[in-house]
Write a protein that holds these residues in place. Structure first.
Motif, mmCIF file in Angstrom:
data_model
loop_
_atom_site.group_PDB
_atom_site.id
_atom_site.type_symbol
_atom_site.label_atom_id
_atom_site.label_comp_id
_atom_site.label_asym_id
_atom_site.label_seq_id
_atom_site.Cartn_x
_atom_site.Cartn_y
_atom_site.Cartn_z
ATOM 1 N N ALA A 209 0.833 -1.201 0.000
ATOM 2 C CA ALA A 209 0.000 0.000 0.000
ATOM 3 C C ALA A 209 0.870 1.254 0.000
ATOM 4 N N ARG A 210 2.008 1.180 0.682
ATOM 5 C CA ARG A 210 2.908 2.345 0.677
ATOM 6 C C ARG A 210 3.474 2.566 -0.716
ATOM 7 N N VAL A 211 3.831 1.467 -1.392
ATOM 8 C CA VAL A 211 4.336 1.591 -2.751
ATOM 9 C C VAL A 211 3.241 2.167 -3.655
ATOM 10 N N ASP A 212 2.003 1.793 -3.374
ATOM 11 C CA ASP A 212 0.884 2.345 -4.137
ATOM 12 C C ASP A 212 0.685 3.828 -3.858
ATOM 13 N N GLY A 213 1.287 4.310 -2.792
ATOM 14 C CA GLY A 213 1.238 5.747 -2.528
ATOM 15 C C GLY A 213 0.251 6.166 -1.469
ATOM 16 N N GLY A 214 -0.316 5.203 -0.726
ATOM 17 C CA GLY A 214 -1.258 5.580 0.319
ATOM 18 C C GLY A 214 -0.558 6.211 1.503
ATOM 19 N N SER A 215 -1.184 7.234 2.089
ATOM 20 C CA SER A 215 -0.635 7.791 3.320
ATOM 21 C C SER A 215 -0.915 6.812 4.447
ATOM 22 N N ASN A 218 -4.501 6.747 5.319
ATOM 23 C CA ASN A 218 -5.316 6.137 4.275
ATOM 24 C C ASN A 218 -5.163 4.619 4.279
ATOM 25 N N ARG A 222 -8.412 2.406 4.659
ATOM 26 C CA ARG A 222 -8.905 1.664 3.499
ATOM 27 C C ARG A 222 -8.509 0.195 3.533
ATOM 28 N N ILE A 223 -7.408 -0.129 4.184
ATOM 29 C CA ILE A 223 -6.924 -1.509 4.090
ATOM 30 C C ILE A 223 -6.960 -2.222 5.434
ATOM 31 N N PRO B 82 8.061 6.059 -1.063
ATOM 32 C CA PRO B 82 7.849 5.028 -2.084
ATOM 33 C C PRO B 82 6.707 5.373 -3.043
ATOM 34 N N GLY B 83 5.651 6.002 -2.524
ATOM 35 C CA GLY B 83 4.499 6.313 -3.364
ATOM 36 C C GLY B 83 4.829 7.300 -4.465
ATOM 37 N N ASN B 105 -7.969 -3.885 -5.820
ATOM 38 C CA ASN B 105 -6.520 -3.896 -5.653
ATOM 39 C C ASN B 105 -5.836 -3.066 -6.738
ATOM 40 N N TYR B 108 -6.639 0.844 -6.229
ATOM 41 C CA TYR B 108 -6.193 1.594 -5.045
ATOM 42 C C TYR B 108 -5.168 2.658 -5.420
ATOM 43 N N TYR B 109 -4.276 2.317 -6.338
ATOM 44 C CA TYR B 109 -3.249 3.283 -6.747
ATOM 45 C C TYR B 109 -3.887 4.543 -7.308
ATOM 46 N N GLU B 111 -6.872 5.573 -6.803
ATOM 47 C CA GLU B 111 -7.664 6.222 -5.761
ATOM 48 C C GLU B 111 -6.801 7.172 -4.926
ATOM 49 N N VAL B 112 -5.632 6.696 -4.480
ATOM 50 C CA VAL B 112 -4.821 7.544 -3.616
ATOM 51 C C VAL B 112 -4.093 8.620 -4.412
ATOM 52 N N HIS B 113 -3.988 8.428 -5.723
ATOM 53 C CA HIS B 113 -3.343 9.476 -6.510
ATOM 54 C C HIS B 113 -4.361 10.418 -7.143
ATOM 55 N N ARG B 162 0.045 0.821 -13.103
ATOM 56 C CA ARG B 162 0.471 2.214 -12.941
ATOM 57 C C ARG B 162 1.553 2.599 -13.912
#
Lengths: 336, 373
Positions: A209-215, A218, A222-223, B82-83, B105, B108-109, B111-113, B162
């Protein structure tokens, strides 16, 4: 139902053990149900029948008089200073107020300790929080009480600011619902519960999730939160019943009887019934008159039992709501 | 497309009471420098605890380096979250979000961006096309109803949706069963070829590393022992560790002594050719390394090797003779029709010999990469 699993029941060796286990459990269930049975039966009895020895198992003349009377009394009288629903409301404010603050704070703390802290720091924080479980409640009772009087000074009189006559500014929560809510905001037991669950969530999910960019927030919302609903249900149930049933603490910190919760109000009512003889003449005259009327109408312990039942109902509802999660225990997902 | 450069990365973990004395002292990454060329695939391989996962996480930004620099196309990203790095990562345990469907899944990318719904759907459809048959069905399901292989496909889909600059894979197929692993490995390789994304692929399996990587980095105890193509690693290992780590069956390493122009193992020995003797700098106590294919059997000047058993592999039209030489297990490739014997005479083909320093274990003489084409 998986309460009594079928696996291996046909093994002759296990059969005896299984039967014994079921028998012991049945006795346990029976013993636990007796008080409830007695409460319900008593609430349906007439006043003379309640006092009879030996007690009757079934009411001879079932009557709802006690229930009706309780609702009449609760509408307001000299015995109860407020209508009953007011006390009920007080209890609700305290219980849900505690839940609303305690669940986020405790779960955040546990999440941070489990996933964001590392190494020695995490270990010591954890031990510190768990250490609070080891201090008996009796030890913290008086300091906490004093803190509700003059936060942040655990002393009866506030010291003056050095060199002046003015005392330090303090926060006084005593005699308000906050005095019940705030000490319950962090629950070390729930912390343990949350932490135990968060530890089972694989780090890789959080990292993904961090790699996906979630704070971090978040990710939690969300997770982690959707995964932890069972734990939240269990924690909410424990916290709710704890606050709802608490008696000593609200009795201590809430002096104004119109603000006390159900548990304290019921206790006061019992006191009134038992101490009618020791009152000042005028007061006792009025109260006695009321009680005489009530008793003529057939109210004695049966009314108090009705109050007891009313007190239990919310916890029962909470149990029904979270029953699935409580029985299943904590189902760990995300490990597959 | 991005070229990733690591410059003197050092990372030390805070010691916990669980970690052993030795682990606590040495850093997880010890002055690691390497360059991953644009669009190339690099495998990182090494025994467990060598820091290969830490290295990957440092490239992703999940771990921060204590010192050193990470550059993406000459842009310093050492302290970037990392994001924000535009990397995609695939984990060993897939790490799918268990409460979301496959689609969730992938979404999610976006969504947060704060990307648009339309872009999200568009990309998901594109990925479904690339990922091939049945992917649409997979991402419509709850992730915990999927099998390991299916979950990994979704995880890879989540990663490429992504359009990552760098693709990071942390042992992505080691949780799958052998047959599926073989297939997935080929699929991933094909996909990476198609995308030409810079990829770092971590594995503990040297076969997998050789198959996946254009170049391979061998790590041990937080250090990169050698970084190069398979041929570099196989024919010119930098030291004894790399030499024994790469190659199946593993290289046999025999303690040997050079005396009077002869290479002695216990009492027996061979006459050492002059050009090899020259490469050894006059050292007398050595580690003598031989791969299974480097031996010549039944030559007149061979020394006797005790044969423990002969393992015949019909599909390879060859047999492995497992024996003992100088107290060390040695494997020799022999013709499949070689008769059953208890001792056999072996001689090294001198151009295929490896010599290592007995104390520092660095290579003194290696065959060098053969010029095949």
């Amino acid at each position: 139902m998986s309460l009594f699993p079928k696996v291996g029941r046909n093994q002759p060796g296990l059969r005896v053990t299984w039967t014994l286990v079921v028998a012991v459990l049945c006795i346990g269930i029976f013993l636990h149900l007796i008080p409830f049975y007695f409460m319900i039966v008593t609430s349906l009895k007439t006043a003379p029948e309640i006092m009879r020895i030996p007690p009757t198992l079934l009411p001879e003349n079932p009557t709802l008089a006690a229930w009706q009377l309780v609702f009449q009394v609760s509408a307001g009288s000299t015995i109860l200073r407020q209508p009953l629903y007011q006390y009920f409301l007080n209890s609700c404010i305290m219980a849900f107020g505690t839940l609303a603050l305690s669940l986020p704070i405790t779960s955040f703390a546990a999440y941070a300790n489990s996933k964001l802290q590392r190494g020695r720091g995490a270990r010591w924080t954890f031990l510190f929080f768990i250490g609070t479980l080891m201090v008996p409640a009796a030890v913290t009772l008086i300091p906490t009480f004093l803190l509700t009087r003059n936060f942040p000074f655990p002393v009866p009189t506030v010291p003056n600011i050095p060199g002046t006559e003015t005392p330090f500014p303090v926060i006084r929560t005593w005699n308000t619902a906050w005095a019940v809510i705030i000490p319950g905001v962090f629950s070390a037991f729930n912390f343990l519960l949350f932490k135990g669950f968060f530890d089972t969530i694989p780090n890789s999910i959080i990292q993904a999730a961090r790699v996906d960019g979630g704070s971090e927030f978040n990710i939690f919302r969300r997770i982690v939160l959707p995964m932890s609903i069972p734990v939240f249900a269990v924690a909410a149930y424990l916290q709710f019943s704890g606050v709802w049933d608490s008696f000593m603490w609200p009795l201590l910190v809430i002096q104004d009887s119109t603000r006390s919760p159900m548990s304290v109000a019921i206790y006061n009512l019992i006191n009134v019934f038992m101490s009618t003889g020791t009152m000042r003449p005028q007061a006792s005259l009025a109260t006695n008159e009321q009680i005489r009327q009530l008793q003529e109408a057939g109210l004695s312990w049966n009314g108090l039992v009705v109050l007891g039942i009313l007190q239990t109902i919310p916890i029962f509802i909470m149990f029904i709501v979270s029953r699935n999660y409580l029985l299943k225990g904590v189902k760990i997902r995300g490990l597959k | 497309m991005v070229r990733v450069e690591l410059k003197h990365i050092t990372r030390k973990y805070q010691a916990t009471s669980e970690s052993s004395e030795e682990d606590a002292k040495r850093p997880a990454l010890d002055d690691v420098s390497m360059t991953i060329e644009d669009g190339s695939i690099v495998s990182i391989v090494g025994p467990s605890g060598c820091g290969k996962s830490t290295l990957l996480k440092t490239i992703a930004g999940l771990e921060y380096a204590d010192s050193g620099q990470i550059l993406y196309n000459n842009v310093d990203v050492t302290r970037i979250e990392p994001g924000q790095r535009g990397v995609g990562m695939v984990f060993q345990d897939y790490a799918l979000y268990p409460t979301m469907k496959g689609k969730g899944n992938l979404h999610y990318y976006f969504e947060v961006h704060q990307r648009t719904e339309a872009e999200m759907e568009q990309r998901t459809r594109e990925i479904a096309q690339i990922m091939g048959v049945g992917f649409e069905v997979l991402i419509g399901q709850k992730t915990d109803t999927l099998s390991g292989g299916e979950q990994q496909r979704v995880a890879i889909g989540r990663c490429i949706v992504r359009d990552p600059y760098v693709f990071l894979m942390d042992e992505p197929i080691s949780n799958l069963d052998a047959k599926l692993r073989e297939r997935t490995r080929i699929e991933i390789k094909k996909m990476l070829r198609k995308f030409k994304v810079t990829t770092v692929y971590v594995t503990h399996d040297q076969q997998e590393a050789i198959f996946m990587g254009d170049r391979i980095a061998v790590m041990r105890k937080g250090k990169v022992e050698q970084y190069g193509t398979f041929d570099d690693l196989y024919f010119t290992p930098a030291n004894l560790f790399v030499a024994t780590f790469i190659g199946t069956p593993p290289m046999s390493v025999i303690p040997a002594v050079v005396a009077n122009g002869r290479l002695m193992i216990d009492q027996a020995g061979w006459t050492l050719p002059d050009e090899i003797a020259a490469a050894l700098n006059g050292q007398s106590h050595l580690r003598f390394g031989m791969r299974a294919e480097g031996w010549e059997v039944d030559a007149p000047d061979g020394i006797p090797m005790e044969v423990r058993y002969i393992d015949r592999i019909p599909t390879e039209q060859a047999a492995f003779a497992h024996g003992t030489l100088g107290g060390i297990s040695v494997t020799v490739i022999i013709p499949i029709d070689h008769p059953e014997v208890t001792t056999m005479r072996v001689t090294p083909r001198w151009d295929q010999t490896y010599f290592f320093d007995a104390t520092t274990e660095t290579a003194l003489r290696t065959p060098g990469v053969p010029d095949l084409f």
